[in-house]
Design a protein around this motif. Structure first.
Motif, PDB file in Angstrom:
ATOM      1  N   PRO A 102      -9.061  16.585  33.787  1.00 17.36           N
ATOM      2  CA  PRO A 102      -8.454  16.255  35.074  1.00 17.36           C
ATOM      3  C   PRO A 102      -9.013  14.968  35.677  1.00 17.36           C
ATOM      4  CG  PRO A 102     -10.106  17.959  35.348  1.00 17.36           C
ATOM      5  CD  PRO A 102     -10.011  17.712  33.878  1.00 17.36           C
ATOM      6  N   CYS A 103      -8.254  14.403  36.601  1.00 19.38           N
ATOM      7  CA  CYS A 103      -8.741  13.226  37.330  1.00 19.38           C
ATOM      8  C   CYS A 103     -10.003  13.654  38.073  1.00 19.38           C
ATOM      9  CB  CYS A 103      -7.666  12.745  38.296  1.00 19.38           C
ATOM     10  SG  CYS A 103      -8.172  11.315  39.267  1.00 19.38           S
ATOM     11  N   SER A 104      -9.901  14.750  38.848  1.00 19.59           N
ATOM     12  CA  SER A 104     -11.047  15.252  39.621  1.00 19.59           C
ATOM     13  C   SER A 104     -11.389  16.679  39.222  1.00 19.59           C
ATOM     14  CB  SER A 104     -10.713  15.308  41.119  1.00 19.59           C
ATOM     15  OG  SER A 104     -10.224  14.077  41.565  1.00 19.59           O
ATOM     16  N   LYS A 132     -15.054  10.331  43.632  1.00 24.39           N
ATOM     17  CA  LYS A 132     -13.769   9.692  43.414  1.00 24.39           C
ATOM     18  C   LYS A 132     -13.554   8.445  44.263  1.00 24.39           C
ATOM     19  CE  LYS A 132     -11.259  10.729  40.999  1.00 24.39           C
ATOM     20  NZ  LYS A 132     -11.280  10.346  39.551  1.00 24.39           N
ATOM     21  N   PRO A 133     -13.178   7.334  43.634  1.00 26.59           N
ATOM     22  CA  PRO A 133     -12.868   6.124  44.404  1.00 26.59           C
ATOM     23  C   PRO A 133     -11.430   6.191  44.924  1.00 26.59           C
ATOM     24  CG  PRO A 133     -12.701   5.689  42.037  1.00 26.59           C
ATOM     25  CD  PRO A 133     -12.970   7.158  42.196  1.00 26.59           C
ATOM     26  N   ARG A 134     -11.212   6.695  46.111  1.00 27.63           N
ATOM     27  CA  ARG A 134      -9.852   6.869  46.634  1.00 27.63           C
ATOM     28  C   ARG A 134      -9.473   5.735  47.573  1.00 27.63           C
ATOM     29  NH1 ARG A 134      -8.015  11.918  45.807  1.00 27.63           N
ATOM     30  NH2 ARG A 134      -6.012  10.841  45.786  1.00 27.63           N
ATOM     31  N   GLY A 185     -15.876   2.708  37.267  1.00 30.45           N
ATOM     32  CA  GLY A 185     -14.463   2.557  37.578  1.00 30.45           C
ATOM     33  C   GLY A 185     -14.046   1.106  37.738  1.00 30.45           C
ATOM     34  N   ALA A 186     -12.724   0.918  37.667  1.00 26.91           N
ATOM     35  CA  ALA A 186     -12.146  -0.423  37.750  1.00 26.91           C
ATOM     36  C   ALA A 186     -12.610  -1.166  39.009  1.00 26.91           C
ATOM     37  CB  ALA A 186     -10.632  -0.307  37.740  1.00 26.91           C
ATOM     38  N   ARG A 187     -12.684  -0.444  40.115  1.00 22.72           N
ATOM     39  CA  ARG A 187     -13.048  -1.094  41.389  1.00 22.72           C
ATOM     40  C   ARG A 187     -14.509  -1.529  41.437  1.00 22.72           C
ATOM     41  NH1 ARG A 187      -9.653   2.499  41.149  1.00 22.72           N
ATOM     42  NH2 ARG A 187      -7.583   2.337  42.070  1.00 22.72           N
ATOM     43  N   LEU A 207     -17.070   1.166  30.697  1.00 26.01           N
ATOM     44  CA  LEU A 207     -16.781   0.195  31.747  1.00 26.01           C
ATOM     45  C   LEU A 207     -15.281  -0.058  31.788  1.00 26.01           C
ATOM     46  CD1 LEU A 207     -18.016  -1.949  33.723  1.00 26.01           C
ATOM     47  CD2 LEU A 207     -18.145  -3.496  31.755  1.00 26.01           C
ATOM     48  N   LYS A 208     -14.649   0.279  32.924  1.00 21.80           N
ATOM     49  CA  LYS A 208     -13.204   0.086  33.033  1.00 21.80           C
ATOM     50  C   LYS A 208     -12.881  -1.309  33.563  1.00 21.80           C
ATOM     51  CE  LYS A 208     -10.760   4.042  33.400  1.00 21.80           C
ATOM     52  NZ  LYS A 208     -10.057   5.128  34.143  1.00 21.80           N
ATOM     53  N   ARG A 209     -11.832  -1.884  33.002  1.00 20.62           N
ATOM     54  CA  ARG A 209     -11.440  -3.238  33.395  1.00 20.62           C
ATOM     55  C   ARG A 209     -10.970  -3.266  34.849  1.00 20.62           C
ATOM     56  NH1 ARG A 209      -6.623  -6.634  30.366  1.00 20.62           N
ATOM     57  NH2 ARG A 209      -6.888  -8.611  31.464  1.00 20.62           N
ATOM     58  N   SER A 272      -3.036   6.704  31.387  1.00 15.02           N
ATOM     59  CA  SER A 272      -2.710   7.457  32.608  1.00 15.02           C
ATOM     60  C   SER A 272      -2.726   6.533  33.823  1.00 15.02           C
ATOM     61  CB  SER A 272      -3.706   8.607  32.811  1.00 15.02           C
ATOM     62  OG  SER A 272      -3.691   9.469  31.699  1.00 15.02           O
ATOM     63  N   HIS A 273      -3.864   5.837  34.035  1.00 16.81           N
ATOM     64  CA  HIS A 273      -3.926   4.879  35.137  1.00 16.81           C
ATOM     65  C   HIS A 273      -3.126   3.624  34.785  1.00 16.81           C
ATOM     66  CE1 HIS A 273      -7.330   7.563  35.868  1.00 16.81           C
ATOM     67  NE2 HIS A 273      -7.101   7.324  37.149  1.00 16.81           N
ATOM     68  N   GLY A 274      -2.969   3.378  33.494  1.00 19.16           N
ATOM     69  CA  GLY A 274      -2.242   2.189  33.040  1.00 19.16           C
ATOM     70  C   GLY A 274      -0.791   2.173  33.473  1.00 19.16           C
ATOM     71  N   VAL A 298      -7.027  10.295  28.703  1.00 18.66           N
ATOM     72  CA  VAL A 298      -5.824  10.747  29.416  1.00 18.66           C
ATOM     73  C   VAL A 298      -6.164  11.862  30.397  1.00 18.66           C
ATOM     74  CG1 VAL A 298      -4.014  10.098  27.747  1.00 18.66           C
ATOM     75  CG2 VAL A 298      -5.204  12.270  27.461  1.00 18.66           C
ATOM     76  N   GLU A 299      -5.410  11.884  31.495  1.00 17.95           N
ATOM     77  CA  GLU A 299      -5.611  12.939  32.487  1.00 17.95           C
ATOM     78  C   GLU A 299      -4.726  14.148  32.150  1.00 17.95           C
ATOM     79  OE1 GLU A 299      -7.328  10.375  36.234  1.00 17.95           O
ATOM     80  OE2 GLU A 299      -5.159  10.679  36.172  1.00 17.95           O
ATOM     81  N   VAL A 300      -5.364  15.309  32.088  1.00 24.07           N
ATOM     82  CA  VAL A 300      -4.693  16.568  31.751  1.00 24.07           C
ATOM     83  C   VAL A 300      -5.152  17.616  32.761  1.00 24.07           C
ATOM     84  CG1 VAL A 300      -4.377  18.332  29.951  1.00 24.07           C
ATOM     85  CG2 VAL A 300      -4.832  15.971  29.286  1.00 24.07           C
ATOM     86  N   SER A 309      -5.777  14.906  42.761  1.00 21.16           N
ATOM     87  CA  SER A 309      -5.627  13.444  42.681  1.00 21.16           C
ATOM     88  C   SER A 309      -4.868  13.084  41.410  1.00 21.16           C
ATOM     89  CB  SER A 309      -7.010  12.764  42.689  1.00 21.16           C
ATOM     90  OG  SER A 309      -7.834  13.274  41.669  1.00 21.16           O
ATOM     91  N   ASP A 310      -4.109  12.017  41.483  1.00 15.56           N
ATOM     92  CA  ASP A 310      -3.351  11.469  40.349  1.00 15.56           C
ATOM     93  C   ASP A 310      -2.407  12.478  39.671  1.00 15.56           C
ATOM     94  OD1 ASP A 310      -4.366   8.991  40.847  1.00 15.56           O
ATOM     95  OD2 ASP A 310      -5.835   8.999  39.225  1.00 15.56           O
ATOM     96  N   ALA A 311      -1.799  13.344  40.485  1.00 17.77           N
ATOM     97  CA  ALA A 311      -0.876  14.353  39.955  1.00 17.77           C
ATOM     98  C   ALA A 311       0.280  13.719  39.162  1.00 17.77           C
ATOM     99  CB  ALA A 311      -0.334  15.194  41.104  1.00 17.77           C
TER     100      ALA A 311
HETATM  101  C1  PEP Z   1     -10.316   7.614  37.011  1.00 11.85           C
HETATM  102  O1  PEP Z   1     -10.591   7.526  35.803  1.00 11.85           O
HETATM  103  O2  PEP Z   1      -9.960   8.670  37.558  1.00 11.85           O
HETATM  104  C2  PEP Z   1     -10.299   6.371  37.823  1.00 11.85           C
HETATM  105  C3  PEP Z   1     -10.430   6.408  39.139  1.00 11.85           C
HETATM  106  O3  PEP Z   1     -10.098   5.275  37.077  1.00 11.85           O
HETATM  107  P1  PEP Z   1      -9.965   3.710  37.485  1.00 11.85           P
HETATM  108  O4  PEP Z   1     -11.327   3.286  37.906  1.00 11.85           O
HETATM  109  O5  PEP Z   1      -9.516   3.083  36.201  1.00 11.85           O
HETATM  110  O6  PEP Z   1      -8.941   3.608  38.568  1.00 11.85           O
END
Ligand code: PEP
Ligand code: MN
Length: 338
Positions: A102-104, A132-134, A185-187, A207-209, A272-274, A298-300, A309-311
């Protein structure tokens, strides 16, 4: 600057050479992983000292300049791919790293049921965010330490390697204590003070782009972690911001062959975020594997529509099952396995 050394050099002589370089005010790193011994001078070598000075040092056979600003992340210092091993599972090896969950982390029941789905389909990594970075401060911010405890328990129960996000340097030790891998996370990709602190843990770091980061930006951020002393870095493409608004982000699959050419670090794709739209996640995950990615994230969720989050981008157990079946067929064409 890279120094290639005579193969006959002993450990003691290597140590003496390193001490001499440090005495010259340079920051040098031993390269032991490229078949032949070598030393990378990552700081101070380019402008201050001329090549001939290095050539005169004992056991130095060849001196070469770096061709890119990232050094330890480049293929120049390590021609062969990095394979990261965690609890007997690898990232960058022949077996694809399938990270799912899951995302969270939302509850004990939710993360255990997610782990069961992930394990039953043959995936080996369980993802789940506790911090979570919301975009909105009013949105669910994650369960924190209680969530990490559940993730660890679910991972151990189903024999899965775990991965969870660190948002702040103050969370590093806490997350590293419960989760096998750390996610940046990307941020936070260019949160340099956070990246520097990741040198103090042994856990591999994914490390996410960043949303508007170039390949070079991503590799320079990886360089921060490598230079801080953590060699276990995984790169993740998760979509970038473009003028296209139909999808959440634009998934840049060219990142796979390009990053793999520029760097020895494993490359993971997060469709998923892509794309951000559930029905397009599976085709893009397949494309990622076909492009040669070292794995996917992938988020499942057991009930995606109820995800905190990210439903909209989260796969159902049934969709994940179909994805895994097709990946099992695609992987052998690329000499990989699931
Ligand atoms: C995540 O993986 O749930 C996430 C917040 O990813 P990103 O930093 O790529 O947005
Ligand atoms: Mn998410």
């Amino acid at each position: 600057m890279i120094l290639s050394l005579d193969e006959k050099i002993t450990r003691e002589q290597q140590k003496q050479l390193m001490e001499r370089l440090e005495w010259m005010g340079l920051h040098a790193v031993l390269l032991e992983d490229q078949g032949k011994p070598g030393i990378a001078i990552v700081q101070g070598g380019d402008a201050l000292v001329d090549f001939s000075q290095f050539k005169a040092l004992p056991f130095v056979e060849k001196v070469a300049a770096f061709t890119h600003p990232y050094k330890l992340a480049s293929r120049q210092v390590k021609p062969q791919k990095t394979v990261i091993s965690v609890k007997g599972k690898t990232i960058g090896g022949e077996e694809l790293a399938i990270m799912a969950g899951p995302c969270s982390i939302e509850s004990e029941e939710q993360i255990f049921s997610s782990a069961r789905i992930v394990a039953s389909q043959g995936a080996t990594f369980l993802r789940g965010g506790a911090f979570k970075p919301r975009t909105s401060p009013y949105a669910f911010q994650g369960m924190g330490e209680a969530g990490l405890q559940l993730l660890q328990k679910a991972g151990a129960t189903y024999g899965l390697v775990t991965i969870s996000e660190v948002m702040d340097a103050s969370q590093i030790d806490l997350v590293a204590n419960y989760s096998d891998l750390l996610q940046i996370g990307a941020r936070n990709m260019q949160n340099f003070s956070l990246l520097k602190q990741l040198g103090r843990v042994k856990n591999p770091v994914m490390l996410k782009r960043g949303l508007s980061a170039t390949y070079q930006d991503l590799l320079m951020s990886a360089e921060y972690i490598l230079n801080a002393g953590n060699p276990h870095v995984i790169l993740c493409e998760r979509g970038i911001r473009t003028y296209e608004t139909y999808t959440r982000n634009t998934l840049d699959l060219a990142a796979v062959p390009i990053l793999q050419e520029l760097s020895h670090l494993p490359v993971i794709i997060d469709p998923s975020h892509g794309v951000g739209i559930r029905r397009f996640v599976t085709p893009m995950a397949r494309a990622a594997v076909a492009a040669g990615a070292d794995g996917i994230m992938v988020e499942v969720h057991p009930e995606p529509t109820k995800a905190f989050s990210d439903a909209d981008q989260t796969l159902s157990p049934e969709e994940f099952t179909v994805l895994m079946q097709t990946l099992r067929e695609i992987a052998p064409v690329l000499k990989r396995r699931v």
